[in-house]
Design a protein around this motif. Structure first.
Motif, short mmCIF file in Angstrom:
data_model
loop_
_atom_site.label_atom_id
_atom_site.label_comp_id
_atom_site.label_asym_id
_atom_site.label_seq_id
_atom_site.Cartn_x
_atom_site.Cartn_y
_atom_site.Cartn_z
N GLU A 1 -12.22 -3.38 -9.10
CA GLU A 1 -11.31 -2.59 -9.92
C GLU A 1 -11.02 -1.25 -9.24
O GLU A 1 -11.92 -0.50 -8.90
CB GLU A 1 -11.99 -2.34 -11.27
CG GLU A 1 -11.06 -2.29 -12.43
CD GLU A 1 -11.82 -2.30 -13.74
OE1 GLU A 1 -11.89 -1.23 -14.37
OE2 GLU A 1 -12.34 -3.36 -14.13
N GLY A 2 -9.72 -0.97 -9.01
CA GLY A 2 -9.31 0.28 -8.38
C GLY A 2 -9.29 0.25 -6.85
O GLY A 2 -8.86 1.20 -6.22
N ILE B 1 -8.16 -0.39 -3.11
CA ILE B 1 -6.91 -0.51 -2.33
C ILE B 1 -7.34 -0.87 -0.91
O ILE B 1 -7.74 0.01 -0.14
CB ILE B 1 -6.09 0.79 -2.35
CG1 ILE B 1 -5.74 1.17 -3.79
CG2 ILE B 1 -4.83 0.63 -1.50
CD1 ILE B 1 -5.07 2.52 -3.93
N ILE C 1 -3.08 -7.03 -10.37
CA ILE C 1 -3.00 -6.40 -9.06
C ILE C 1 -1.57 -5.87 -8.88
O ILE C 1 -0.67 -6.29 -9.60
CB ILE C 1 -3.34 -7.38 -7.92
CG1 ILE C 1 -2.36 -8.54 -7.91
CG2 ILE C 1 -4.77 -7.87 -8.02
CD1 ILE C 1 -2.32 -9.30 -6.61
N THR C 2 -1.39 -4.97 -7.94
CA THR C 2 -0.06 -4.49 -7.61
C THR C 2 0.20 -4.80 -6.15
O THR C 2 -0.57 -4.41 -5.27
CB THR C 2 0.08 -2.97 -7.86
OG1 THR C 2 -0.17 -2.72 -9.25
CG2 THR C 2 1.47 -2.48 -7.50
N ARG D 1 7.68 -2.97 -5.81
CA ARG D 1 6.30 -3.17 -6.29
C ARG D 1 6.31 -4.15 -7.45
O ARG D 1 7.16 -4.08 -8.32
CB ARG D 1 5.71 -1.83 -6.73
CG ARG D 1 5.56 -0.85 -5.61
CD ARG D 1 5.15 0.50 -6.13
NE ARG D 1 3.94 0.37 -6.93
CZ ARG D 1 2.92 1.21 -6.93
NH1 ARG D 1 2.99 2.26 -6.18
NH2 ARG D 1 1.88 1.02 -7.68
N GLU E 1 3.58 -5.63 -10.30
CA GLU E 1 2.25 -5.60 -10.91
C GLU E 1 2.12 -6.81 -11.81
O GLU E 1 3.01 -7.12 -12.60
CB GLU E 1 2.02 -4.33 -11.72
CG GLU E 1 0.62 -4.25 -12.29
CD GLU E 1 0.32 -2.96 -13.03
OE1 GLU E 1 -0.84 -2.77 -13.39
OE2 GLU E 1 1.25 -2.17 -13.26
N ALA F 1 -3.16 -3.47 -4.30
CA ALA F 1 -4.09 -2.62 -5.05
C ALA F 1 -4.58 -3.39 -6.28
O ALA F 1 -3.81 -4.09 -6.93
CB ALA F 1 -3.41 -1.33 -5.48
N THR G 1 -5.24 -2.93 -9.61
CA THR G 1 -4.89 -1.88 -10.57
C THR G 1 -5.29 -2.18 -12.00
O THR G 1 -5.42 -1.26 -12.80
CB THR G 1 -3.37 -1.63 -10.53
OG1 THR G 1 -2.69 -2.88 -10.64
CG2 THR G 1 -2.96 -0.96 -9.23
#
Length: 150
Positions: free
Chosen positions: A36-37, A39, A62-63, A71, A73, A112, A114
């Motif tokens: 989580e979080g 990159i 995810i992004t 982008r 997501e 990422a 996200t």
């Protein structure tokens, strides 16, 4: 002719082995990474492939940033790996849409993690700890209830 008459001898495991959970274990447990979080750096083809494999197993959004700057997501629900990045792709359910989007690996510039990992903290040990806390607090309804996703 059957059984002992045919020369078959029964072999019984010792009682201790039969009841030993470690002896019965088929596969070792797996420790989950905290993604989580995260990159990831996508400097090489191998780093991109590894990051997308982790994204496939991730239970959150995810992004993906494409090389053209767009982008997306959403939830990565499928991936198809080929010999080259152009032959490989991921499929995503965008966060605010019901359509499925396919993105070739060769178009991915960044990735990422996200969204909240909905599987994080869902181990048997975590559930038992919550159960014991509720029981110690005197709660009567100790049945299982799903947590809200958002």
């Amino acid at each position: 002719m059957t059984g002992k008459e045919a020369g078959h001898i029964e072999q019984h495991p010792s009682h201790a082995q039969a009841l030993n959970p470690d002896a019965l274990e088929v596969a070792p447990g797996v420790e989950r990474e905290q993604l989580e979080g995260w990159i990831p750096q996508l400097a090489t083809e191998e780093e991109l492939r590894q990051a997308l494999e982790k994204a496939f197993d991730y239970r959150g959004d995810i992004t993906v940033t494409r090389k053209d700057g767009t982008r997306i997501e959403g939830y990565l629900f499928d991936r198809r790996t080929g010999a080259t990045l152009k032959d490989s792709s991921v499929r995503i359910y965008p966060k605010n849409s019901n359509e499925k989007i396919s993105i070739p690996y060769s178009e991915i510039a960044a990735l990422a993690f996200t969204g909240r990992d909905t599987a994080a903290g869902k181990s048997w040990e975590a559930w038992m700890k919550k159960y014991a806390e509720k029981k110690a607090a005197g709660e009567k309804d100790l049945s299982l209830h799903p947590e809200a996703l958002e």
